[in-house]
Motif scaffolding. Structure first.
Motif, PDB file in Angstrom:
ATOM      1  N   GLU A 103      36.441  44.260  43.491  1.00 10.83           N
ATOM      2  CA  GLU A 103      36.373  46.101  44.092  1.00 10.83           C
ATOM      3  C   GLU A 103      35.262  46.916  42.658  1.00 10.83           C
ATOM      4  OE1 GLU A 103      36.531  49.917  45.553  1.00 10.83           O
ATOM      5  OE2 GLU A 103      36.867  47.772  46.932  1.00 10.83           O
ATOM      6  N   ARG A 104      36.255  46.298  41.466  1.00 13.09           N
ATOM      7  CA  ARG A 104      35.623  46.662  40.180  1.00 13.09           C
ATOM      8  C   ARG A 104      34.023  45.848  40.092  1.00 13.09           C
ATOM      9  NH1 ARG A 104      38.056  47.125  34.869  1.00 13.09           N
ATOM     10  NH2 ARG A 104      36.175  46.774  33.458  1.00 13.09           N
ATOM     11  N   ALA A 105      33.173  44.396  40.753  1.00 10.22           N
ATOM     12  CA  ALA A 105      32.132  44.432  40.635  1.00 10.22           C
ATOM     13  C   ALA A 105      31.790  45.382  41.643  1.00 10.22           C
ATOM     14  CB  ALA A 105      31.871  42.888  41.357  1.00 10.22           C
ATOM     15  N   ARG A 106      32.153  45.467  42.669  1.00  6.68           N
ATOM     16  CA  ARG A 106      31.336  46.726  44.156  1.00  6.68           C
ATOM     17  C   ARG A 106      31.032  48.214  43.065  1.00  6.68           C
ATOM     18  NH1 ARG A 106      35.198  44.639  47.539  1.00  6.68           N
ATOM     19  NH2 ARG A 106      34.133  42.572  48.412  1.00  6.68           N
ATOM     20  N   GLU A 107      32.093  49.116  43.215  1.00 10.21           N
ATOM     21  CA  GLU A 107      32.028  49.681  42.238  1.00 10.21           C
ATOM     22  C   GLU A 107      31.200  49.762  41.264  1.00 10.21           C
ATOM     23  OE1 GLU A 107      35.536  51.114  40.450  1.00 10.21           O
ATOM     24  OE2 GLU A 107      36.494  51.168  42.451  1.00 10.21           O
ATOM     25  N   ARG A 108      30.307  48.845  40.682  1.00  6.64           N
ATOM     26  CA  ARG A 108      29.322  48.935  39.319  1.00  6.64           C
ATOM     27  C   ARG A 108      28.573  48.569  39.392  1.00  6.64           C
ATOM     28  NH1 ARG A 108      30.163  49.100  33.519  1.00  6.64           N
ATOM     29  NH2 ARG A 108      28.304  48.308  32.153  1.00  6.64           N
ATOM     30  N   ALA A 109      27.894  47.693  41.123  1.00  9.00           N
ATOM     31  CA  ALA A 109      26.673  47.285  41.285  1.00  9.00           C
ATOM     32  C   ALA A 109      26.480  47.012  42.899  1.00  9.00           C
ATOM     33  CB  ALA A 109      26.119  45.899  40.604  1.00  9.00           C
ATOM     34  N   HIS A 110      27.241  48.084  43.428  1.00  6.67           N
ATOM     35  CA  HIS A 110      27.024  48.203  44.928  1.00  6.67           C
ATOM     36  C   HIS A 110      26.052  47.198  45.718  1.00  6.67           C
ATOM     37  CE1 HIS A 110      24.664  52.044  44.627  1.00  6.67           C
ATOM     38  NE2 HIS A 110      24.461  51.875  45.265  1.00  6.67           N
ATOM     39  N   THR A 111      24.709  47.288  45.379  1.00  9.54           N
ATOM     40  CA  THR A 111      23.516  47.170  46.251  1.00  9.54           C
ATOM     41  C   THR A 111      23.719  44.914  45.777  1.00  9.54           C
ATOM     42  OG1 THR A 111      22.055  46.813  43.764  1.00  9.54           O
ATOM     43  CG2 THR A 111      22.294  47.983  46.489  1.00  9.54           C
ATOM     44  N   VAL A 112      24.549  44.913  45.429  1.00 12.25           N
ATOM     45  CA  VAL A 112      24.655  43.228  44.837  1.00 12.25           C
ATOM     46  C   VAL A 112      25.775  42.376  45.468  1.00 12.25           C
ATOM     47  CG1 VAL A 112      25.440  41.842  42.744  1.00 12.25           C
ATOM     48  CG2 VAL A 112      23.689  43.194  42.430  1.00 12.25           C
ATOM     49  N   PRO A 113      24.689  41.715  46.008  1.00  9.77           N
ATOM     50  CA  PRO A 113      25.545  40.749  47.488  1.00  9.77           C
ATOM     51  C   PRO A 113      27.027  39.927  46.301  1.00  9.77           C
ATOM     52  CG  PRO A 113      23.280  39.934  47.400  1.00  9.77           C
ATOM     53  CD  PRO A 113      23.701  40.691  46.310  1.00  9.77           C
ATOM     54  N   LEU A 114      27.999  40.393  47.614  1.00 10.43           N
ATOM     55  CA  LEU A 114      29.126  39.634  46.614  1.00 10.43           C
ATOM     56  C   LEU A 114      30.221  39.061  47.062  1.00 10.43           C
ATOM     57  CD1 LEU A 114      31.257  40.364  43.956  1.00 10.43           C
ATOM     58  CD2 LEU A 114      32.379  41.676  45.010  1.00 10.43           C
ATOM     59  N   SER A 115      30.720  38.028  46.695  1.00 12.42           N
ATOM     60  CA  SER A 115      31.805  36.699  47.646  1.00 12.42           C
ATOM     61  C   SER A 115      32.473  36.337  46.452  1.00 12.42           C
ATOM     62  CB  SER A 115      30.583  35.469  47.916  1.00 12.42           C
ATOM     63  OG  SER A 115      30.486  35.116  46.898  1.00 12.42           O
ATOM     64  N   ASN A 116      33.881  35.757  46.952  1.00 16.67           N
ATOM     65  CA  ASN A 116      34.687  35.402  45.372  1.00 16.67           C
ATOM     66  C   ASN A 116      35.531  34.416  46.467  1.00 16.67           C
ATOM     67  OD1 ASN A 116      36.925  36.654  47.642  1.00 16.67           O
ATOM     68  ND2 ASN A 116      36.224  38.255  46.904  1.00 16.67           N
ATOM     69  N   GLU A 117      36.128  33.592  45.702  1.00 24.03           N
ATOM     70  CA  GLU A 117      37.160  32.183  45.627  1.00 24.03           C
ATOM     71  C   GLU A 117      38.072  31.897  44.908  1.00 24.03           C
ATOM     72  OE1 GLU A 117      35.449  27.503  46.634  1.00 24.03           O
ATOM     73  OE2 GLU A 117      33.796  29.142  45.605  1.00 24.03           O
ATOM     74  N   VAL A 118      39.161  31.630  45.780  1.00 17.82           N
ATOM     75  CA  VAL A 118      40.794  31.353  44.762  1.00 17.82           C
ATOM     76  C   VAL A 118      40.478  29.170  44.880  1.00 17.82           C
ATOM     77  CG1 VAL A 118      42.763  31.048  44.652  1.00 17.82           C
ATOM     78  CG2 VAL A 118      42.094  33.749  44.964  1.00 17.82           C
ATOM     79  N   LEU A 119      40.972  29.591  43.527  1.00 13.59           N
ATOM     80  CA  LEU A 119      40.617  27.628  43.563  1.00 13.59           C
ATOM     81  C   LEU A 119      42.164  27.375  42.956  1.00 13.59           C
ATOM     82  CD1 LEU A 119      36.908  26.437  42.322  1.00 13.59           C
ATOM     83  CD2 LEU A 119      37.501  26.913  44.296  1.00 13.59           C
ATOM     84  N   HIS A 120      42.400  26.225  42.930  1.00 16.92           N
ATOM     85  CA  HIS A 120      43.270  25.950  42.846  1.00 16.92           C
ATOM     86  C   HIS A 120      43.657  24.756  41.288  1.00 16.92           C
ATOM     87  CE1 HIS A 120      45.950  28.419  45.219  1.00 16.92           C
ATOM     88  NE2 HIS A 120      45.018  28.369  46.179  1.00 16.92           N
ATOM     89  N   GLY A 121      44.323  24.411  40.443  1.00 15.54           N
ATOM     90  CA  GLY A 121      44.004  23.229  39.339  1.00 15.54           C
ATOM     91  C   GLY A 121      43.902  24.107  37.917  1.00 15.54           C
ATOM     92  N   ASP A 122      43.314  23.217  37.066  1.00 16.17           N
ATOM     93  CA  ASP A 122      42.282  23.709  35.649  1.00 16.17           C
ATOM     94  C   ASP A 122      41.225  24.381  35.978  1.00 16.17           C
ATOM     95  OD1 ASP A 122      42.627  23.265  33.026  1.00 16.17           O
ATOM     96  OD2 ASP A 122      40.610  22.196  33.446  1.00 16.17           O
ATOM     97  N   ALA A 123      41.575  25.482  35.133  1.00 16.50           N
ATOM     98  CA  ALA A 123      40.656  26.289  35.097  1.00 16.50           C
ATOM     99  C   ALA A 123      39.381  25.636  34.402  1.00 16.50           C
ATOM    100  CB  ALA A 123      40.682  28.101  34.559  1.00 16.50           C
ATOM    101  N   ALA A 124      39.605  26.010  33.656  1.00 15.00           N
ATOM    102  CA  ALA A 124      38.303  24.891  33.058  1.00 15.00           C
ATOM    103  C   ALA A 124      37.775  23.670  33.513  1.00 15.00           C
ATOM    104  CB  ALA A 124      38.297  24.255  31.439  1.00 15.00           C
ATOM    105  N   SER A 125      37.388  23.006  34.080  1.00 15.72           N
ATOM    106  CA  SER A 125      37.298  21.847  35.632  1.00 15.72           C
ATOM    107  C   SER A 125      36.904  22.958  36.429  1.00 15.72           C
ATOM    108  CB  SER A 125      37.881  21.298  35.383  1.00 15.72           C
ATOM    109  OG  SER A 125      39.025  20.101  34.437  1.00 15.72           O
ATOM    110  N   ALA A 126      37.450  23.514  37.333  1.00 20.15           N
ATOM    111  CA  ALA A 126      37.242  24.102  38.181  1.00 20.15           C
ATOM    112  C   ALA A 126      35.789  25.187  38.223  1.00 20.15           C
ATOM    113  CB  ALA A 126      38.112  25.745  39.458  1.00 20.15           C
ATOM    114  N   LEU A 127      35.253  25.598  37.170  1.00 14.95           N
ATOM    115  CA  LEU A 127      34.954  26.677  36.431  1.00 14.95           C
ATOM    116  C   LEU A 127      33.650  25.620  35.950  1.00 14.95           C
ATOM    117  CD1 LEU A 127      36.757  29.565  34.732  1.00 14.95           C
ATOM    118  CD2 LEU A 127      34.747  29.930  36.942  1.00 14.95           C
ATOM    119  N   VAL A 128      33.854  24.608  35.242  1.00 15.65           N
ATOM    120  CA  VAL A 128      32.613  23.807  35.022  1.00 15.65           C
ATOM    121  C   VAL A 128      31.711  22.961  36.779  1.00 15.65           C
ATOM    122  CG1 VAL A 128      31.757  21.675  34.073  1.00 15.65           C
ATOM    123  CG2 VAL A 128      33.525  23.233  32.816  1.00 15.65           C
TER     124      VAL A 128
END
Length: 273
Positions: A54-79
């Motif tokens: 919601e914060r991203a939509r308010e900031r830049a409403h024309t930008v295509p937006l997607s999201n995802e919840v992953l499980h496990g180690d945060a650093a490894s998932a982001l890498v």
């Protein structure tokens, strides 16, 4: 398909500041924005990712937006997500970090291991929101800064702002070195005058972005202090990182570590290709 700008979120204020910065950046470059929450369990995951979206939509409403919840180690998932990303944007501190830590453990781990540029969003609003109209890039001797310079020039072009290329040199380090078996190129680099190091690095690259306002600063003294001083009037500090020979990940080095912890503005670590 256009590769996305990926943002790591965890519900902390620092990660929401990273969302703001990344939303602006995605709009500038015409990129989709992908929010990732790496959680050990399902507790509050939906609320965290929804609030960040919601914060991203308010900031830049024309930008295509997607999201995802992953499980496990945060650093490894982001890498892993960074292997197909324009860049990874992260807050400077997360919810789990100790109060006196200057940089979160996840952000540092990702900056050291990612294959794409990693942006650690830090500093006061003036620095995060592009009010200085200036980007600083550190230039070292040898071949370690080429990719960082390309990133910085492209960023200055998109933002229509100045680029300040900084090369710091220490006379004693040019004669005494503990580096093992330098390459021929590195040996030649140590014989070049400091101003020529900058000229050689910028030659050719600046031709690709003729409208970029590029200035050069050669500073005698420690690189850490020179770059911190330059970053005091910058919207972004861009640093290169070498690949470690025989090991996965990057060679951040003491200077990059110090700047990731203490820079007054967002810092981008760009892996050498």
């Amino acid at each position: 398909m256009t590769i996305p700008l990926v943002v790591g979120v965890d519900g902390s204020e620092a990660s929401l500041e990273a969302v703001d910065w990344a939303a602006d950046e995605a709009a500038r470059h015409g990129l989709p924005l992908h929010l990732v929450y790496a959680a050990a369990g399902d507790h509050e995951a939906s609320a965290v990712i929804s609030a960040a979206s919601e914060r991203a939509r308010e900031r830049a409403h024309t930008v295509p937006l997607s999201n995802e919840v992953l499980h496990g180690d945060a650093a490894s998932a982001l890498v892993d997500k960074g292997r197909n990303a324009f860049a990874l944007a992260l807050g400077s501190r997360g919810l789990g970090d100790l109060a006196d830590m200057l940089l979160g453990s996840v952000s540092l781990a990702v900056a050291a291991r990612a294959d794409c540029p990693v942006v650690v969003v830090r500093g006061a609003p003036d620095h995060r929101e592009g009010r200085f109209g200036n980007i600083v890039v550190g230039v070292e001797e040898g071949e370690g800064s080429d990719t960082a310079l390309q990133f910085a020039l492209r960023e200055a072009h998109v933002r229509c702002c100045r680029l300040t290329a900084v090369h710091a040199w220490n006379p004693s380090s040019r004669t005494l070195t503990t580096r093992p078996a330098p390459s021929w190129y590195a040996m030649e680099a140590h014989r070049r005058p400091p101003s020529q190091v900058l000229d050689d690095a910028l030659r050719g690259l600046a031709e690709r972005f003729r409208d970029a306002q590029v200035s050069s600063r050669v500073i005698e003294g420690p690189a850490r202090r020179a770059l911190l001083d330059a970053a005091s009037g910058a919207d972004l500090l861009v640093l290169g990182a070498r690949r470690r020979q025989g090991y996965p990940g990057l060679q951040l080095g003491l200077i990059n570590h110090a700047l990731l912890h203490h820079a007054p503005c967002p810092v981008v670590v760009v892996p050498q290709i």
